[in-house]
Design a protein around this motif. Structure first.
Motif, mmCIF file in Angstrom:
data_model
loop_
_atom_site.group_PDB
_atom_site.id
_atom_site.type_symbol
_atom_site.label_atom_id
_atom_site.label_comp_id
_atom_site.label_asym_id
_atom_site.label_seq_id
_atom_site.Cartn_x
_atom_site.Cartn_y
_atom_site.Cartn_z
ATOM 1 N N GLY A 78 0.729 -1.317 -0.081
ATOM 2 C CA GLY A 78 0.000 -0.159 -0.073
ATOM 3 C C GLY A 78 1.067 1.335 0.121
ATOM 4 O O GLY A 78 2.030 1.366 0.383
ATOM 5 N N ALA A 190 -8.151 0.912 2.765
ATOM 6 C CA ALA A 190 -7.425 2.022 2.617
ATOM 7 C C ALA A 190 -7.578 3.297 3.450
ATOM 8 O O ALA A 190 -6.701 3.784 3.657
ATOM 9 C CB ALA A 190 -8.623 2.461 1.247
ATOM 10 N N ARG A 193 -4.962 2.642 6.039
ATOM 11 C CA ARG A 193 -3.595 3.097 5.697
ATOM 12 C C ARG A 193 -3.535 4.821 5.561
ATOM 13 O O ARG A 193 -2.558 5.314 6.123
ATOM 14 C CB ARG A 193 -3.467 2.509 4.186
#
Length: 210
Positions: A78, A190, A193
């Protein structure tokens, strides 16, 4: 959407025109800054790498004090894309990111007010936007900064700048844009992160954009 874009353009044009008035009436001046440029490549476990920017894109930013980087954590999947810009006269340079995406083939498919949960500090209110295009989905938000405070949108930021121009003769300001791709872990991963990155990066960004 078209009406909102027209209103945004009118606001920006009005801000640019107002800049000349403010300069003459209140002595507002611009100068080169290096606040965004002072943000380090290494922030905690995150390591940044520059994203190439064309001269045309540089001209659109209306400031040379900016960074555009992708940050990753070695050994972990990521990435996070960070754009930070600062201008001594942000009445001229400020703009939202929406058109940057739509001009590059993305469609804004989601919009929500959300509070990001960042370890070690109070929740961070943002306007989280989802864009879809080129076979992928991304999440991003803008935050605008002036006078040591954040504004969620360009409207509040412009209002603050105008007030500061009148009261304090200081219209310096800038913005950050934080973006993540929605991948295998979906939207939840997401966002996690994004929050992990902000836990390390936001204190550094706030210290540099004083």
């Amino acid at each position: 959407m078209k009406g909102a874009r027209t209103a945004a353009l009118l606001l920006l044009w009005g801000g640019a025109a107002g800049t000349f008035f403010l300069r003459g009436t209140f002595g507002v001046t611009g100068r080169e800054t290096r606040k965004a440029l002072s943000i380090p490549f290494r922030i905690g476990e995150w390591v940044g790498m520059e994203i190439p920017v064309t001269e045309r894109e540089r001209a659109l930013l209306l400031t040379r004090d900016f960074i555009f980087r992708v940050y990753t954590r070695p050994g972990k999947p990521g990435r996070v894309v960070l754009l930070v810009s600062w201008s001594a006269n942000d009445l001229e340079a400020v703009h939202p990111s929406d058109d940057c995406y739509t001009a590059n083939g993305y469609e804004i498919t989601g919009w929500e007010r959300r509070t990001l949960e960042i370890p070690g500090r109070p929740g961070l209110p943002v306007i989280l936007k989802e864009v879809t295009g080129r076979g992928e989905k991304r999440l991003f938000f803008d935050l605008f900064r002036a006078g040591g405070r954040w504004s969620l949108d360009v409207w509040g930021h412009m209002a603050r700048l105008l007030w500061r121009a009148i009261a304090a003769r200081d219209v310096s300001g800038g913005k950050i844009r934080v973006e993540v791709r929605v991948g295998k872990g979906g939207r939840k991963a997401a966002l996690r992160r994004m929050e992990d990155f902000l836990a390390a990066a936001l204190p550094v960004i706030e210290e540099r954009l004083r």
